[in-house]
Design an enzyme around this catalytic site. Structure first.
Site, mmCIF file in Angstrom:
data_model
loop_
_atom_site.group_PDB
_atom_site.id
_atom_site.type_symbol
_atom_site.label_atom_id
_atom_site.label_comp_id
_atom_site.label_asym_id
_atom_site.label_seq_id
_atom_site.Cartn_x
_atom_site.Cartn_y
_atom_site.Cartn_z
ATOM 1 C CB CYS A 82 8.902 6.804 3.167
ATOM 2 S SG CYS A 82 8.345 7.503 4.700
ATOM 3 C CG ASP A 83 7.181 4.350 0.564
ATOM 4 O OD1 ASP A 83 8.344 3.998 0.794
ATOM 5 O OD2 ASP A 83 6.226 4.101 1.321
ATOM 6 C CB CYS B 44 5.356 7.495 4.474
ATOM 7 S SG CYS B 44 6.765 8.617 4.592
#
Ligand code: NDP
Length: 310
Positions: free
Chosen positions: A137-138, A134
Site C-alpha cells: 500500500c505504502d 503494508c
C-alpha cells in the site's frame, strides 16, 4: 429486517469461496465485506502460489475475480462492517456498524486476521506518517528513501523485497539470529543487494518530528547496546491477529485468539462455521483459505437440510 439462510462475514478468499459454493447451492448468500473488502490479498502484489495462474496473479485481481464469480451465481455483497452478533438466539442476529440488523439461519465467519503492531509509543499515531504494516500500500511513498522492516517471517521478507522497488536501502530488523521465513523467501532477501539485516535486534523507540518518522532507536540484545538509526519508513512485518472482537465470548477461541474449529469448519455453536485465517494459525494461504471456505459452505448446506427435515 433482512432475513437470510446464510450470512458470510468477511470477504477474503475464504469468504468469496464460501459465497461461490453457497450461491451455487441456491442459498442466496449475503456477504458482509467489512472495512477491508478482499482482505489481506488486496494488500499484496504477486501471488505466485495460487494454482491456475502459471504467470502469477495480482492479489487484488484474484479477489476481484473470486467476487465476480460468486456474484454470477447470485451472491449479494454489502460493504458493511459487523460490530456484534447474538449467536444465542435462533435465528442468529447480526448487527452492522451502520445500524443494519440481519437475521441468519447460519453464519460463516471468514474475517481473517490483521497486521500486528509492536505496541511502541506513537506507533499507531504515526501510521501514514512513516509507519506502515503494508508495503504494497505504502511502498510507493518511499522512493529513494531509507526504510526499516521488523520481523523474520515471510511477511517481513516479502515486504523488504517489495520495498526495494522504491527505497534506496532496506534494513530488516530481527529479534533473533535466524529467520523464520521459508528458505526461498530468505534466499531472495540474501540475494538482494539493497537489503541488509540487523540480527538480534529489537526496536525501542520510533523517532519523529512534525513531518513524521525520522529514525528509530534499536537495541542489540546480545550487547545491550542502543543505537539510533536514521529512517524515513518503519514497516511492521511481525504477523497477524485474528479478527474476532465482534464475537464477544460466544465462539470458542484458542490461546492465540484463533477460532477453534473441528471437522473442518465447525465451531462450538451449531450453525456457525469458520474458515480462512480467522481459524488457521498454521497454513494461512489463499488456497487453504479458499478450500476451507468451500468446506464451510458445504456444511451450511447440510446443516440447513438437516434443520428442514427435523
Ligand atoms: P510469522 O509468525 O511467520 O512471523 C512473524 C515474525 O515476526 C517472526 O520472525 C517473529 O519473530 C517476529 N515477531 C513477532 N512478534 C514480534 C515482536 N513483538 N517483536 C519483534 N519481532 C516479532 O508471521 P508472517 O506474517 O511472516 O507469516 C505468517 C504465515 O503466512 C506463514 O505461514 C507464512 O509462510 C505465510 N506467508 C506467506 C507469504 C507468501 O508465501 N508469499 C507471504 C507472507 C506470509 P520470531 O521468529 O523470533 O518468532
Amino acid at each position: 429486517m433482512e432475513k437470510r439462510d446464510v450470512v458470510i462475514v468477511g470477504s477474503g478468499p475464504a469468504g468469496h469461496t464460501a459465497a461461490l459454493y453457497s450461491s451455487r447451492a441456491n442459498l442466496k448468500p449475503l456477504v458482509l465485506e467489512g472495512h477491508e473488502p478482499g482482505g489481506q490479498l488486496t494488500t499484496t502484489t504477486d501471488v505466485e502460489n495460487f494454482p491456475g495462474f502459471p504467470e502469477g496473479v495480482q492479489g487484488p485481481d484474484l479477489m476481484d475475480k473470486m467476487k465476480k464469480q460468486a456474484e454470477r451465481f447470485g451472491t449479494q455483497y454489502w460493504q458493511k462492517n459487523v460490530v456484534k452478533v447474538d449467536l444465542n438466539k435462533k435465528p442468529f442476529l447480526i448487527n452492522c456498524e451502520d445500524g443494519t440488523e440481519i437475521e441468519a439461519k447460519t453464519v460463516i465467519i471468514s474475517t481473517g486476521a490483521s497486521a500486528k503492531y509492536l505496541g511502541l509509543p506513537n506507533e499507531k499515531e504515526l501510521i501514514g506518517k512513516g509507519v506502515s504494516a503494508c508495503a504494497t500500500c505504502d511502498g510507493f511513498f518511499f522512493r529513494n528513501k531509507i526504510v526499516h522492516v521488523v520481523g523474520g517471517g515471510d511477511t517481513a521478507m516479502e515486504e523488504a523485497n517489495f520495498l526495494t522497488r522504491f527505497a534506496e536501502k532496506v534494513t530488516i530488523i530481527h529479534r533473533r539470529g535466524s529467520l523464520r521465513a521459508s528458505k526461498p523467501m530468505q534466499q531472495r532477501v540474501f540475494d538482494n543487494p539493497k537489503i541488509d539485516i540487523l540480527w538480534n535486534t529489537v526496536v525501542e523507540e520510533i523517532l519523529f518530528d512534525d513531518n513524521g518518522v525520522k529514525g528509530i532507536r534499536v537495541k542489540n540484545t546480545e550487547t545491550n547496546e542502543s543505537t539510533e538509526r536514521q529512517t524515513d519508513g518503519f514497516f511492521l512485518g511481525i504477523g497477524h491477529t485474528p479478527n474476532t472482537s465482534f464475537l464477544g465470548d460466544q465462539v470458542q477461541l484458542d490461546e492465540n485468539g484463533f477460532i477453534k474449529t473441528e471437522n473442518g469448519p465447525d465451531t462450538n455453536i451449531p450453525g456457525v462455521f469458520a474458515c480462512g485465517d480467522v481459524q488457521d494459525p498454521f497454513y494461512r494461504q489463499a488456497i487453504t483459505a479458499a478450500g476451507s471456505g468451500c468446506m464451510a459452505a458445504m456444511k451450511v448446506e447440510k446443516f440447513l437440510e438437516d434443520e428442514e427435515s427435523k
